[in-house]
Design a protein around this motif. Structure first.
Motif: not given
Length: 398
Positions: A107-125
């Motif tokens: 699946a592909v999740k699309v969301l605005p490229a904000t700082l919180d979004a990159y924090v979420e990716i960092d946590i998941l990885q």
């Protein structure tokens, strides 16, 4: 569904040695969980042949990214920044993003490229646990962030309630184990609710935690956030630790076992209905949950009460929850299967002895040991009269 033929063509054209290829299959699959039925009908399955899962996901992510970029750059595409996904199946829409299904397993999740979004990716990885959502690739285009993740069946909010306690035990043990791992890594979720716990498989159920958008690192926080229905009282006071996740999971467990939901005005399975006044809400949180509404054993109700302890200092940690007696009870299915095997073995042995007796029972003087055993079983078990026909002193046998 997004361009399966294009994905197959592009992946087949990738320089790999030996050359790997995709095979498109149109299938219909169904699965059941608890009392609910969930169908994934007419899905084009992209099956990657003779390659490991990690490699197939990596190559599939590259193909999906190339397809999206190619469709976005097409002269006929002028409807927005991610209109290349307009024809894909929408799995869910949230406050910050939308999730689309692009293949049978991704699946592909699309969301605005904000700082919180990159924090979420960092946590998941940084989380490597089967109970935490897996992220395989991400990229940014036109101020939007595209995240390729695993495809999940449904969330716990869509299952019929009350759920069978052995199933709830199985799911809760997986979720608590995942959150215990996250707490050891210094991560708290802050929004554990029914819709944020998905199922990767239905039978047996495999739970996966999603939506880490407001997750934080560290053991203490003053940042308010989450869903009020499952929010711990200390989060409302804006001074809380990772034990807020224990409270939220207590609300989830209550909802899964709830037999008599509140009517406000639709069925409300969480333990605390939301009043209009904030002071009344805090008061009912302090009074505790009404565990009489649950269809559960005494151990399950006791665990729910522990997890919904108002004082977070007295509330158990996630490791303490995993060590509770509720999770030490073996599954009912395992007990039944073991008993069934034992009874089946006894029946087979008895039939074998009787069969041996019928074959060798006519041997002279019963020289065969098996014949003697079978004859004894036949005389004392099979041909023995029932109790009401036996001779006892003072009783006449008819």
């Amino acid at each position: 569904m997004l361009g399966n033929d294009t994905i197959i063509e592009r992946v087949g054209a990738l320089p790999t040695t030996p050359r790997r290829r995709f095979e498109a299959l149109k299938v219909t699959s169904s699965s059941s969980f608890f009392k609910g039925e969930f169908e994934l009908a007419n899905i084009f399955v992209a099956r990657y042949l003779a390659v490991s899962d990690a490699t197939s996901f990596r190559v599939a992510c590259r193909a999906i990214r190339e397809c999206l970029d190619a469709q976005a750059a097409s002269p006929t595409n002028s409807n927005g920044s991610h209109s290349s996904l307009d024809n894909a199946m929408v799995l869910g829409r949230g406050t910050f993003g939308t999730v689309y299904q692009v293949t049978s397993c991704l699946a592909v999740k699309v969301l605005p490229a904000t700082l919180d979004a990159y924090v979420e990716i960092d946590i998941l990885q940084s989380l490597h646990h089967p109970g935490a959502l897996g992220v395989y690739d991400f990229w940014e285009r036109d101020s939007y962030l595209y995240i390729v993740m695993e495809l999940l069946i449904c969330d716990l909010g869509n299952v019929a309630k009350p759920c069978a306690e052995p199933r709830v035990r199985h799911v809760m043990q997986q979720v608590c184990d995942a959150m215990a791992y996250c707490h050891n890594q210094g991560v708290m979720h802050k929004d554990l609710k029914l819709s944020n716990i998905m199922l990767a498989s239905a039978d047996p159920p495999k739970a996966v935690i999603i939506d880490w958008g407001i997750a934080e690192r560290g053991g203490f926080s003053t940042r308010w956030g989450g869903t009020l229905e499952i929010m711990a009282p200390e989060v409302i006071g804006q001074q809380f630790t990772s034990k807020c996740d224990v409270w939220s999971l207590g609300c989830v467990m209550f909802a899964l076992l709830c037999q008599r939901p509140f009517r406000v005005p639709t069925p409300w399975y969480y333990p605390f209905p939301l009043p209009e006044d904030g002071a009344m809400h805090i008061a009912q949180l302090e009074r505790g949950a009404q565990c009489g509404r649950l269809c559960a054993s005494a151990k399950a109700k006791q665990l729910v009460r522990k997890m919904l302890t108002f004082d977070d200092a007295k509330r158990p940690s996630m490791q303490d929850v995993l060590a509770d007696d509720f999770f030490s009870v073996p599954a009912v299915g395992v007990q039944v299967s073991r008993c069934f095997v034992v009874v089946l073995l006894l029946v087979v042995c008895l039939i074998g002895l009787c069969f041996s007796g019928f074959l060798h029972g006519r041997l002279a003087n019963f020289d065969n040991p098996m014949a003697r055993i079978a004859h004894s079983c036949k005389q004392h078990i099979l041909l023995r009269p029932p109790p009401w026909k036996r001779s006892f002193p003072g009783r006449v046998v008819i």
